[in-house]
Design a protein around this motif. Structure first.
Motif, PDB file in Angstrom:
ATOM      1  N   ARG A  83       0.828  -1.199   0.000  1.00  0.00           N
ATOM      2  CA  ARG A  83       0.000   0.000   0.000  1.00  0.00           C
ATOM      3  C   ARG A  83       0.867   1.256   0.000  1.00  0.00           C
ATOM      4  NH1 ARG A  83      -2.977  -3.086  -1.498  1.00  0.00           N
ATOM      5  NH2 ARG A  83      -4.944  -3.815  -0.643  1.00  0.00           N
ATOM      6  N   GLU A  84       0.350   2.315  -0.643  1.00  0.00           N
ATOM      7  CA  GLU A  84       1.091   3.563  -0.771  1.00  0.00           C
ATOM      8  C   GLU A  84       0.057   4.669  -0.979  1.00  0.00           C
ATOM      9  OE1 GLU A  84       5.109   4.679  -3.260  1.00  0.00           O
ATOM     10  OE2 GLU A  84       3.620   3.408  -4.163  1.00  0.00           O
ATOM     11  N   LYS A  85       0.034   5.631  -0.071  1.00  0.00           N
ATOM     12  CA  LYS A  85      -0.998   6.659  -0.216  1.00  0.00           C
ATOM     13  C   LYS A  85      -0.554   7.973   0.405  1.00  0.00           C
ATOM     14  CE  LYS A  85      -5.557   7.839  -0.492  1.00  0.00           C
ATOM     15  NZ  LYS A  85      -6.572   7.597  -1.468  1.00  0.00           N
ATOM     16  N   LYS A  92      -7.876  13.705   5.688  1.00  0.00           N
ATOM     17  CA  LYS A  92      -7.922  12.274   6.009  1.00  0.00           C
ATOM     18  C   LYS A  92      -8.011  11.480   4.712  1.00  0.00           C
ATOM     19  CE  LYS A  92     -12.772  11.172   6.200  1.00  0.00           C
ATOM     20  NZ  LYS A  92     -13.807  10.373   6.767  1.00  0.00           N
ATOM     21  N   THR A  93      -7.670  10.230   4.807  1.00  0.00           N
ATOM     22  CA  THR A  93      -7.769   9.365   3.637  1.00  0.00           C
ATOM     23  C   THR A  93      -8.158   7.963   4.073  1.00  0.00           C
ATOM     24  OG1 THR A  93      -6.678   8.857   1.557  1.00  0.00           O
ATOM     25  CG2 THR A  93      -5.381   8.507   3.512  1.00  0.00           C
ATOM     26  N   THR A  94      -8.580   7.165   3.110  1.00  0.00           N
ATOM     27  CA  THR A  94      -9.030   5.817   3.428  1.00  0.00           C
ATOM     28  C   THR A  94      -8.350   4.811   2.507  1.00  0.00           C
ATOM     29  OG1 THR A  94     -11.180   6.727   3.986  1.00  0.00           O
ATOM     30  CG2 THR A  94     -11.087   4.368   3.604  1.00  0.00           C
ATOM     31  N   ILE A  95      -7.879   3.728   3.089  1.00  0.00           N
ATOM     32  CA  ILE A  95      -7.394   2.626   2.260  1.00  0.00           C
ATOM     33  C   ILE A  95      -7.940   1.314   2.801  1.00  0.00           C
ATOM     34  CG2 ILE A  95      -5.258   3.732   1.444  1.00  0.00           C
ATOM     35  CD1 ILE A  95      -3.740   2.061   3.519  1.00  0.00           C
ATOM     36  N   PHE A  96      -7.948   0.315   1.967  1.00  0.00           N
ATOM     37  CA  PHE A  96      -8.411  -1.006   2.388  1.00  0.00           C
ATOM     38  C   PHE A  96      -7.220  -1.951   2.448  1.00  0.00           C
ATOM     39  CE2 PHE A  96     -12.090   1.135   0.811  1.00  0.00           C
ATOM     40  CZ  PHE A  96     -13.124   0.687   1.615  1.00  0.00           C
ATOM     41  N   GLY A  98      -5.933  -6.111   3.480  1.00  0.00           N
ATOM     42  CA  GLY A  98      -6.352  -7.481   3.720  1.00  0.00           C
ATOM     43  C   GLY A  98      -7.173  -8.028   2.575  1.00  0.00           C
TER      44      GLY A  98
END
Lengths: 157, 276
Positions: A83-85, A92-96, A98
């Motif tokens: 992951r890279e963001k 704010k930010t959101t990642i998923f 799993g």
């Protein structure tokens, strides 16, 4: 006549492609909407992650919400999680992430890799001692968050 | 901050220099004027400025997944244009080997700078976020500039070495290495797109198929190089693996099939008729 036949063939192929695309889109949609995802919150402050460890259940896709409380951008980066963001200042930010097998997955702030470091710990559900926290109580105990070592926010939506 | 700037610059700039080396090497047989390179760099710089100017806004679009959506579309576009470029290069290389006086295809004059511009725009915008974000911090200017100079030196060196390696192999061992490397670069770009789509839950997530970090660590120098060259991923998912294999094997299979059907021969004859 030949033209008409060719045109109908093109239309048939086009319709077939549209149908296949629709089915694929539905499959992907169902995959992404199939399970309600637990939400976990991370904060970046003074180029540090709070909490430094996030404990998530094994083999489950979860939503990670990251707040950047600094006045400089930061990039959440993890080779272990793929992951890279970039998180912009005071956004704010959101990642998923799993589903993941049991283990420890390191992450770091790419712009401040010496200070901003943390890990996602993946454990079986029964091993997680989890007093589920809602967002309000999470805010109240924000000072204790780093000591708790995990924070999970489950929304009722 | 100096070391960090060098690492960040390498990570973002290496794909640009590798692509430039791949394009120049693969276009060596074509007599394209080198202006395509400058056009690509100039358009890339414009695109990079445009993206980085709006990046804060883009990042907040679609519940914070705007950047991933935009970048994955750009990666996909890069792959598609590389595919067109790859096809035309095969035809034109065959044509050139038969007819030395043949003119270069105008399609290559469009695809080459476009691919370069897209890659510069994408990677450059990423680096600009860091650069502009930390520029105003006290004592940051010197390490930032020095880091860029060092990173630029390393990237140029790697690009030149790769170019001469490709030219050597193309001339002495296999004339198709630069072409295949270009296709793999495109597949690598698509792999980046699938990573981004996993990240925003638009692709189904599965457990990693394998972990090859013990062979080549993704965070090592070699890992960075291989990631930029062909999208090396130490922990791919099933979807990523399937997509990668498909986008590499499908064009190669199609070309082999068309070659068997003598499609290229008829195409070359058409080109020659047009030229006459």
């Amino acid at each position: 006549m030949k033209k008409m036949f060719a045109l109908s063939m093109v239309n048939k192929h086009y319709a077939c492609i549209v149908k296949i695309s629709f089915v694929i889109a539905l499959i992907f949609k169902s995959f992404s909407a199939s399970a309600e995802k637990s939400e976990f919150v991370l904060e970046i402050k003074d180029h540090l992650f709070y909490p430094t460890e996030v404990i998530i259940p094994v083999n489950k896709k979860v939503k990670l919400i990251i707040y950047n409380r600094d006045n400089t951008p930061e990039e959440f980066d993890s080779f272990d999680l793929n992951r890279e963001k970039v998180i912009f200042p005071n956004k704010k930010t959101t990642i998923f992430i799993g589903p993941l097998p049991k283990g420890r997955y390191e992450f770091f702030g790419e712009y401040n890799p010496n200070s901003a470091r943390g890990a996602v710990i993946v454990k079986p559900q029964n091993e997680i001692i989890n007093p589920t926290l809602n967002q309000a109580s999470l805010n109240q105990v924000s000072l204790l968050k780093s000591k708790l070592g995990y924070s999970e926010v489950e929304h009722a939506n | 901050m100096l070391i960090n700037t060098v690492i960040l610059f390498l990570k973002d700039a290496l794909p640009i220099f590798i692509l430039a080396a791949l394009l120049i090497a693969s276009l060596k047989k074509q007599k394209l004027p080198i202006t395509w390179l400058f056009k690509g760099i100039f358009s890339g710089a414009l695109l990079m400025s445009l993206i980085s100017y709006n990046i804060d806004f883009i990042s907040q679009v679609a519940e914070g997944s705007g950047l991933e959506r935009l970048f994955s579309k750009m990666y996909f576009l890069i792959y598609l244009i590389i595919l067109v470029h790859f096809g035309y290069l095969i035809i034109m290389n065959k044509l050139m080997s038969k007819d030395k006086s043949a003119k270069p295809s105008p399609v290559l004059l469009i695809t080459s700078p476009t691919i370069l511009a897209l890659v510069i725009g994408l990677n450059g915008a990423n680096f600009l976020v860091y650069f502009t974000g930390y520029w105003s911090q006290s004592g940051a200017v010197q390490p930032l500039l020095l880091g860029i100079v060092l990173g630029m030196g390393i990237s140029i060196s790697i690009g030149i070495l790769l170019y001469f390696f490709l030219i050597f192999v193309d001339e002495h061992l296999s004339p198709k290495l630069s072409l295949i490397s270009l296709l793999l670069f495109g597949a690598g770009q698509l792999n980046q797109a699938s990573n981004l789509l996993h990240q925003i839950d638009l692709l189904p997530g599965h457990n990693f198929l394998w972990d090859s970090n013990f062979i080549i660590e993704e965070s090592s120098e070699l890992g960075y190089f291989l990631t930029a060259l062909f999208g090396y991923d130490a922990t791919p998912t099933l979807v990523q693996f399937f997509v990668y294999i498909t986008v590499v094997l499908l064009p190669i299979g199609t070309i082999l099939f068309l070659k068997k059907q003598q499609w290229f021969t008829s195409r070359i004859e058409k080109f020659q008729e047009k030229a006459l």
